[in-house]
Motif scaffolding. Structure first.
Motif, short mmCIF file in Angstrom:
data_model
loop_
_atom_site.label_atom_id
_atom_site.label_comp_id
_atom_site.label_asym_id
_atom_site.label_seq_id
_atom_site.Cartn_x
_atom_site.Cartn_y
_atom_site.Cartn_z
N PRO A 22 0.83 -1.22 0.00
CA PRO A 22 0.00 0.00 0.00
C PRO A 22 0.86 1.27 0.00
N ILE A 23 0.40 2.25 -0.75
CA ILE A 23 1.16 3.50 -0.91
C ILE A 23 1.39 4.19 0.43
N TYR A 24 0.39 4.19 1.32
CA TYR A 24 0.57 4.88 2.59
C TYR A 24 1.69 4.25 3.41
N LEU A 25 1.85 2.93 3.33
CA LEU A 25 2.95 2.26 4.04
C LEU A 25 4.29 2.63 3.43
N GLN A 26 4.34 2.76 2.11
CA GLN A 26 5.59 3.13 1.45
C GLN A 26 6.00 4.55 1.85
N ILE A 27 5.03 5.44 1.95
CA ILE A 27 5.34 6.82 2.35
C ILE A 27 5.79 6.83 3.82
N MET A 28 5.12 6.05 4.66
CA MET A 28 5.53 5.95 6.07
C MET A 28 6.97 5.48 6.17
N ASN A 29 7.30 4.41 5.44
CA ASN A 29 8.66 3.87 5.49
C ASN A 29 9.67 4.89 4.99
N TYR A 30 9.31 5.62 3.94
CA TYR A 30 10.20 6.64 3.41
C TYR A 30 10.46 7.73 4.46
N ARG A 74 -3.93 9.41 5.63
CA ARG A 74 -3.83 8.12 6.31
C ARG A 74 -2.40 7.88 6.79
N THR A 75 -1.44 8.22 5.96
CA THR A 75 -0.03 8.09 6.33
C THR A 75 0.26 8.88 7.61
N PHE A 76 -0.18 10.13 7.63
CA PHE A 76 0.08 10.99 8.78
C PHE A 76 -0.65 10.48 10.03
N GLN A 77 -1.88 9.97 9.86
CA GLN A 77 -2.61 9.42 11.00
C GLN A 77 -1.85 8.24 11.61
N GLU A 78 -1.32 7.38 10.76
CA GLU A 78 -0.56 6.22 11.25
C GLU A 78 0.74 6.67 11.93
N LEU A 79 1.41 7.65 11.35
CA LEU A 79 2.65 8.16 11.95
C LEU A 79 2.36 8.81 13.31
#
Length: 130
Positions: free
Chosen positions: A10-18, A53-58
């Motif tokens: 998922p894209i949001y996970l890739q952005i989180m990892n980055y 979603r990325t920011f919420q997870e972070l």
């Protein structure tokens, strides 16, 4: 910011990892402001909901914190950053060891190979020739 997206994750996970990688390598420092949802979505040419979603997870993981009216910032908690770094190192090691075992190397062989590789990668001591 430039990310090549993998269709298998998922894209949001890739952005989180980055972003986590940027933080642990020091490119994003504790307390640094991160781009807004709109800025990052435009830059990566993705849906703003994905960035949200990325920011919420972070935030849930306490990697970033929101300062009302000011935006989002990298956590100032150095312990959290070190924890992320150790987690990422563990993931790398798991993949490496798994791959070496698939190639048929024993634990002792892996340890020897790593030890020798580390020795050859160490910076030269002053006055030492290689």
């Amino acid at each position: 910011m430039s990310i090549e997206f993998d269709n298998n994750l998922p894209i949001y996970l890739q952005i989180m990892n980055y972003l986590k990688r940027e933080i642990v390598t020091g490119k994003l420092k504790a307390g640094d402001k991160i781009p807004s949802v709109r800025e990052l979505a435009a830059e990566l040419q993705i849906n703003p909901n994905t960035v949200q979603r990325t920011f919420q997870e972070l935030e849930r993981e306490a990697v970033v914190e929101t300062k009302r009216g000011l935006g989002r910032y990298v956590t100032s908690e150095e312990g959290k950053i070190m924890s992320i770094k150790k987690e990422m190192a563990g993931d790398l090691l798991d993949r490496f060891i798994g791959g070496m075992q698939e190639l048929g190397f024993s634990s002792q062989d892996i340890a020897t190979i790593v030890s020798e590789a580390v020795k050859t990668k160490e910076p030269q001591q002053k006055g030492e020739l290689k």
